[in-house]
Design a protein around this motif. Structure first.
Motif, PDB file in Angstrom:
ATOM      1  N   LEU A  31      31.238  13.948  44.763  1.00 44.34           N
ATOM      2  CA  LEU A  31      32.328  14.634  45.446  1.00 44.34           C
ATOM      3  C   LEU A  31      33.504  13.677  45.677  1.00 44.34           C
ATOM      4  CD1 LEU A  31      32.959  17.431  46.536  1.00 44.34           C
ATOM      5  CD2 LEU A  31      32.100  16.695  48.745  1.00 44.34           C
ATOM      6  N   THR A  32      33.202  12.426  45.983  1.00 46.53           N
ATOM      7  CA  THR A  32      34.252  11.425  46.192  1.00 46.53           C
ATOM      8  C   THR A  32      35.056  11.207  44.916  1.00 46.53           C
ATOM      9  OG1 THR A  32      32.839  10.331  47.814  1.00 46.53           O
ATOM     10  CG2 THR A  32      34.691   9.059  46.971  1.00 46.53           C
ATOM     11  N   GLU A  33      34.372  11.104  43.791  1.00 44.88           N
ATOM     12  CA  GLU A  33      35.060  10.920  42.513  1.00 44.88           C
ATOM     13  C   GLU A  33      35.907  12.149  42.178  1.00 44.88           C
ATOM     14  OE1 GLU A  33      36.486   9.336  39.027  1.00 44.88           O
ATOM     15  OE2 GLU A  33      35.487   8.311  40.668  1.00 44.88           O
ATOM     16  N   LEU A  34      35.393  13.342  42.470  1.00 44.02           N
ATOM     17  CA  LEU A  34      36.175  14.559  42.240  1.00 44.02           C
ATOM     18  C   LEU A  34      37.454  14.553  43.075  1.00 44.02           C
ATOM     19  CD1 LEU A  34      33.798  17.651  41.989  1.00 44.02           C
ATOM     20  CD2 LEU A  34      35.269  16.689  40.237  1.00 44.02           C
ATOM     21  N   MET A  35      37.339  14.165  44.334  1.00 48.46           N
ATOM     22  CA  MET A  35      38.522  14.118  45.197  1.00 48.46           C
ATOM     23  C   MET A  35      39.554  13.144  44.629  1.00 48.46           C
ATOM     24  SD  MET A  35      37.096  14.484  49.114  1.00 48.46           S
ATOM     25  CE  MET A  35      36.293  12.910  49.136  1.00 48.46           C
ATOM     26  N   TYR A  36      39.103  11.995  44.124  1.00 50.34           N
ATOM     27  CA  TYR A  36      40.005  11.016  43.533  1.00 50.34           C
ATOM     28  C   TYR A  36      40.679  11.596  42.280  1.00 50.34           C
ATOM     29  CZ  TYR A  36      41.614   6.882  41.059  1.00 50.34           C
ATOM     30  OH  TYR A  36      42.390   5.987  40.383  1.00 50.34           O
ATOM     31  N   LEU A  62      40.396  21.657  45.569  1.00 44.42           N
ATOM     32  CA  LEU A  62      41.471  21.941  44.624  1.00 44.42           C
ATOM     33  C   LEU A  62      42.704  22.484  45.337  1.00 44.42           C
ATOM     34  CD1 LEU A  62      39.292  23.524  41.818  1.00 44.42           C
ATOM     35  CD2 LEU A  62      40.665  21.447  41.583  1.00 44.42           C
ATOM     36  N   GLN A  63      42.489  23.399  46.255  1.00 45.53           N
ATOM     37  CA  GLN A  63      43.602  23.987  47.000  1.00 45.53           C
ATOM     38  C   GLN A  63      44.288  22.926  47.858  1.00 45.53           C
ATOM     39  OE1 GLN A  63      42.555  27.014  49.824  1.00 45.53           O
ATOM     40  NE2 GLN A  63      44.652  27.775  49.966  1.00 45.53           N
ATOM     41  N   PHE A  64      43.517  22.037  48.460  1.00 52.20           N
ATOM     42  CA  PHE A  64      44.075  20.987  49.306  1.00 52.20           C
ATOM     43  C   PHE A  64      45.045  20.107  48.516  1.00 52.20           C
ATOM     44  CE2 PHE A  64      43.827  16.633  51.019  1.00 52.20           C
ATOM     45  CZ  PHE A  64      44.360  16.871  52.271  1.00 52.20           C
ATOM     46  N   ARG A  65      44.753  19.879  47.247  1.00 54.68           N
ATOM     47  CA  ARG A  65      45.613  19.055  46.396  1.00 54.68           C
ATOM     48  C   ARG A  65      46.701  19.859  45.690  1.00 54.68           C
ATOM     49  NH1 ARG A  65      45.893  14.108  48.044  1.00 54.68           N
ATOM     50  NH2 ARG A  65      43.836  13.303  48.510  1.00 54.68           N
ATOM     51  N   GLY A  66      46.760  21.162  45.950  1.00 50.96           N
ATOM     52  CA  GLY A  66      47.807  21.984  45.362  1.00 50.96           C
ATOM     53  C   GLY A  66      47.554  22.361  43.910  1.00 50.96           C
ATOM     54  N   LEU A  67      46.319  22.268  43.467  1.00 53.81           N
ATOM     55  CA  LEU A  67      45.954  22.637  42.100  1.00 53.81           C
ATOM     56  C   LEU A  67      45.540  24.101  42.102  1.00 53.81           C
ATOM     57  CD1 LEU A  67      43.912  19.407  41.359  1.00 53.81           C
ATOM     58  CD2 LEU A  67      46.229  19.926  40.587  1.00 53.81           C
ATOM     59  N   THR A  68      46.357  24.951  41.495  1.00 51.90           N
ATOM     60  CA  THR A  68      46.125  26.389  41.599  1.00 51.90           C
ATOM     61  C   THR A  68      45.852  27.080  40.260  1.00 51.90           C
ATOM     62  OG1 THR A  68      48.512  26.779  41.459  1.00 51.90           O
ATOM     63  CG2 THR A  68      47.544  26.578  43.673  1.00 51.90           C
ATOM     64  N   LEU A 108      27.270  17.951  40.738  1.00 49.03           N
ATOM     65  CA  LEU A 108      28.640  18.131  40.248  1.00 49.03           C
ATOM     66  C   LEU A 108      28.827  17.416  38.914  1.00 49.03           C
ATOM     67  CD1 LEU A 108      30.452  17.468  43.625  1.00 49.03           C
ATOM     68  CD2 LEU A 108      30.212  19.667  42.487  1.00 49.03           C
ATOM     69  N   TYR A 109      29.661  18.004  38.058  1.00 51.84           N
ATOM     70  CA  TYR A 109      29.960  17.440  36.748  1.00 51.84           C
ATOM     71  C   TYR A 109      31.457  17.507  36.519  1.00 51.84           C
ATOM     72  CZ  TYR A 109      24.987  18.046  35.947  1.00 51.84           C
ATOM     73  OH  TYR A 109      23.627  17.982  36.056  1.00 51.84           O
ATOM     74  N   LEU A 110      31.994  16.476  35.897  1.00 50.63           N
ATOM     75  CA  LEU A 110      33.394  16.447  35.504  1.00 50.63           C
ATOM     76  C   LEU A 110      33.439  16.156  34.019  1.00 50.63           C
ATOM     77  CD1 LEU A 110      36.384  16.526  36.322  1.00 50.63           C
ATOM     78  CD2 LEU A 110      36.239  14.072  36.725  1.00 50.63           C
ATOM     79  N   GLN A 111      33.970  17.094  33.242  1.00 52.96           N
ATOM     80  CA  GLN A 111      34.032  16.981  31.785  1.00 52.96           C
ATOM     81  C   GLN A 111      32.642  16.767  31.180  1.00 52.96           C
ATOM     82  OE1 GLN A 111      37.000  18.218  31.869  1.00 52.96           O
ATOM     83  NE2 GLN A 111      37.903  16.931  30.312  1.00 52.96           N
ATOM     84  N   GLY A 112      31.616  17.371  31.779  1.00 50.80           N
ATOM     85  CA  GLY A 112      30.258  17.294  31.258  1.00 50.80           C
ATOM     86  C   GLY A 112      29.474  16.082  31.720  1.00 50.80           C
ATOM     87  N   GLU A 113      30.087  15.186  32.470  1.00 48.05           N
ATOM     88  CA  GLU A 113      29.428  13.978  32.971  1.00 48.05           C
ATOM     89  C   GLU A 113      29.164  14.132  34.472  1.00 48.05           C
ATOM     90  OE1 GLU A 113      28.594  11.308  31.048  1.00 48.05           O
ATOM     91  OE2 GLU A 113      29.336  12.409  29.314  1.00 48.05           O
ATOM     92  N   ALA A 114      27.978  13.705  34.904  1.00 53.56           N
ATOM     93  CA  ALA A 114      27.625  13.778  36.328  1.00 53.56           C
ATOM     94  C   ALA A 114      28.629  12.969  37.154  1.00 53.56           C
ATOM     95  CB  ALA A 114      26.216  13.262  36.542  1.00 53.56           C
ATOM     96  N   THR A 115      28.985  13.504  38.313  1.00 50.95           N
ATOM     97  CA  THR A 115      29.957  12.840  39.173  1.00 50.95           C
ATOM     98  C   THR A 115      29.606  13.102  40.634  1.00 50.95           C
ATOM     99  OG1 THR A 115      32.321  12.494  39.558  1.00 50.95           O
ATOM    100  CG2 THR A 115      31.595  14.769  39.226  1.00 50.95           C
TER     101      THR A 115
END
Length: 139
Positions: free
Chosen positions: A81-86, A120-126, A72-79
């Motif tokens: 699943l826990t960090e993504l959830m946060y 994403l859906q769990f957090r309401g991000l659509t 997984l990557y966030l903004q091009g940086e390795a991350t």
């Protein structure tokens, strides 16, 4: 000894320093706006699409990537699943309408894509888009 009095002429304001300052400010703002934006892409081969919609680039978009090895990557940086959830939790509280782009390799197992979409859906991000390669736009 007689003293000659010089007549006081009106004070003049020299325009040269003012013009120099204006040009320096102009150059500063031109350079500041031309700075290259940070590249958020990861090295993946995008799936193809024949019906993709071209969307205007957005600097505020959150980019989530999944490569062939399910990393997984966030903004091009390795991350993780826990960090993504946060990050998703923070985003849902501060900016729930923010655009999110999901970049996945065409060989990424689909269950990993569904896992991220479920978070994403769990957090309401659509406001989510999945990036694809469209040969019509990339000629």
């Amino acid at each position: 000894m007689s003293m000659l009095r010089k007549s006081h002429s009106e004070a003049e304001v020299s325009m040269s320093p003012l013009i120099d300052a204006v040009f320096l400010l102009l150059i500063f703002f031109l350079v500041a706006t031309m700075i290259k934006k940070e590249d958020k892409d990861i090295d993946i081969e995008l799936p193809t699409s024949t019906s993709a919609l071209k969307v205007k680039p957005d600097d505020r978009i959150m980019v989530i990537g999944i490569d062939q090895a399910e990393a997984l990557y966030l903004q091009g940086e390795a991350t993780t699943l826990t960090e993504l959830m946060y990050q998703f939790r923070q985003l849902s509280e501060t900016d729930p309408d923010r655009r999110i782009r999901l970049d996945t390799d065409k060989t990424t197992p689909f269950h990993k894509v569904v896992e991220v979409l479920n978070l994403l859906q769990f957090r309401g991000l659509t406001n989510i888009g999945i990036r694809t390669y469209d040969e019509h736009y990339n000629r």
